[in-house]
Scaffold this active site. Structure first.
Site, PDB file in Angstrom:
ATOM      1  N   LYS A 116       0.796  -1.295   0.122  1.00 12.05           N
ATOM      2  CA  LYS A 116      -0.110  -0.095   0.094  1.00 12.05           C
ATOM      3  C   LYS A 116       0.936   1.281  -0.070  1.00 12.05           C
ATOM      4  CE  LYS A 116      -2.992  -3.226   0.738  1.00 12.05           C
ATOM      5  NZ  LYS A 116      -3.633  -4.060   0.020  1.00 12.05           N
TER       6      LYS A 116
HETATM    7  C1  LIG Z   1      -4.263  -5.156   1.191  1.00 12.48           C
HETATM    8  C2  LIG Z   1      -5.846  -5.390   1.254  1.00 12.48           C
HETATM    9  C3  LIG Z   1      -6.310  -5.901   2.276  1.00 12.48           C
HETATM   10  C4  LIG Z   1      -5.650  -6.608   3.208  1.00 12.48           C
HETATM   11  O1  LIG Z   1      -4.766  -5.835   4.034  1.00 12.48           O
HETATM   12  P1  LIG Z   1      -3.856  -6.371   5.184  1.00 12.48           P
HETATM   13  O2  LIG Z   1      -3.504  -5.205   5.862  1.00 12.48           O
HETATM   14  O3  LIG Z   1      -2.604  -6.994   4.473  1.00 12.48           O
HETATM   15  O4  LIG Z   1      -4.564  -7.360   6.025  1.00 12.48           O
HETATM   16  C5  LIG Z   1      -7.804  -5.852   2.323  1.00 12.48           C
HETATM   17  N1  LIG Z   1      -8.628  -5.434   1.356  1.00 12.48           N
HETATM   18  C6  LIG Z   1      -8.146  -5.032   0.167  1.00 12.48           C
HETATM   19  C7  LIG Z   1      -9.008  -4.550  -0.578  1.00 12.48           C
HETATM   20  C8  LIG Z   1      -6.673  -4.818  -0.066  1.00 12.48           C
HETATM   21  O5  LIG Z   1      -6.106  -4.427  -0.895  1.00 12.48           O
END
Ligand SMILES: *Cc1c(COP(=O)(O)O)cnc(C)c1O
Length: 383
Positions: free
Chosen positions: A186
């Protein structure tokens, strides 16, 4: 322009370094390494940046989604509407609550849930909807709210949407609650980590307690309190979803860079959109004026009917040239576990199915140089 030499460009690299490293010193030296003052400060700054009343730091977006769904009262027998094209965690967390995910197909132009297909999926069991702001582009929240009965709760999966907004309102303020991710893929990262936001005082208080074993007062509050014999009350089932002060120390530095990160990503997204416009087999992202895209990822669609080879062959070819790509994400309804559990066919959600087969993210992150972007454009145009 002269041809650029071969370069190696990863799909993503976290933009972290010396400052984040230095920030870890304080919690290590003070001994506050679990949820403490750094978490409180990170939450305060995150809430201010997203113009939301409450922010609650957690161990990941996944645990944050579980926490928020639980606090919203989602339980056995309930149905929760989610888009069919999203990261698997959106669906898994509904199942953690004993509820059933009900898929809705996506709009192929935005990769987000298609509001016009929600109504036919509503039932007396619908408890909540989890619109996903995929790749940093907010879902069409007004379109969603228009077809939703008042009793259905809205939880934004804002995993990719730190700093993004919709009609001037920040992601994280568009529903009853929202959850962000700080996974290294992210825009800002704490290694693992997440943040739940809400403008609802009671809901925020419940989530605050439930992320800390259900304890009525936190360790930090006890630490500073005058009555050492006091133990917290435990009035509800809780979890340990606490973020550490180590992660928050890093998160504070990352959050301060978020606006610059997005500005830079915006600039290069425009560069791609201009530079790749002449490629007829590639459909580029289009963003309405009402949206501020967070550009967590730059995801295109390969129009396979205009090419002798398919998307996978293109991705392999680019990999050989040093340009790493990924499918945008997956169609959850096509994953074995969900297929079997919910008896779904791949073709039940044709737009999600198509996105699964033909979407392609190309590199866009804050560790790339101008020549990297030029090289990606060159490689794509040469196909
Ligand atoms: C990355 C992501 C998640 C999960 O995030 P984590 O912090 O790795 O648990 C959930 N939903 C979406 C749409 C994502 O892109």
């Amino acid at each position: 322009m002269a041809k650029l030499e071969k370069r190696n460009i990863p799909i993503s690299l976290p933009a972290i370094g010396e400052e984040e490293w230095q920030a870890l010193r304080e919690p290590v030296m003070s001994g506050w390494v679990t949820q403490g003052p750094k978490v409180t400060e990170f939450e305060k700054n995150f809430a201010a940046h997203h113009k939301v009343k409450h922010a609650i730091a957690v161990t990941s977006c996944t645990t944050g989604l579980h926490l928020a769904l639980t606090a919203l009262g989602v339980g056995p027998g309930d149905e929760v509407i989610i888009p069919a094209f999203t990261w698997v965690a959106t669906a898994n967390t509904v199942i953690y609550c004993g509820a059933t995910p009900v898929f809705v197909d996506i709009d192929p132009l935005t990769f987000n849930i298609d509001p016009s297909q929600i109504e036919k999926k509503l039932s007396s069991k619908t408890k909540a909807i989890v619109p996903v702001h995929l790749f940093g582009l907010c879902a069409d929240m007004d379109g969603i709210k228009r077809v939703l009965p008042d009793n259905v709760k809205i939880l934004e999966d804002a995993a990719c949407a730190a700093g993004a907004s919709y009609k001037g309102q920040m992601a994280g303020t568009l529903g009853d609650a929202a959850v962000f991710s700080f996974h290294p893929r992210k825009t800002i990262t704490t290694g693992e980590g997440g943040m739940v936001t809400s403008n609802d005082d009671l809901l925020a208080e419940t989530m605050n307690i439930q992320r800390n074993h259900g304890a009525s007062i936190s360790e930090e509050q006890r630490h500073h309190g005058a009555k050492p014999y006091l133990l917290p009350d435990f009035d509800m089932l809780g979890f340990n979803y606490r973020m550490t002060d180590l992660q928050s120390a890093m998160g504070l530095i990352q959050l301060a860079k978020l606006t610059d990160f997005i500005t830079e990503r915006q600039k290069w997204a425009k560069f791609y959109i201009r530079g790749l416009a002449s490629i007829d087999w590639l459909e580029l992202p289009e963003i309405g004026k009402e949206y501020k895209h967070g550009w967590q990822a730059f995801v295109c669609t390969v129009k396979e009917d205009l090419l002798p080879q398919g998307r996978n062959a293109i991705m392999e070819h680019l990999q050989q040239l040093g340009v790493s790509t990924r499918p945008g994400t997956h169609a959850v309804h096509m994953l074995n576990y969900f297929k079997k559990r919910l008896s779904i066919e791949s073709q039940d959600y044709p737009a999600a199915y198509a996105a699964n087969e033909t979407s392609m993210a190309i590199p866009l992150h804050n560790r790339m140089q101008e020549e990297d972007y030029q090289y990606v454009v060159q490689c794509l145009k040469d196909i």
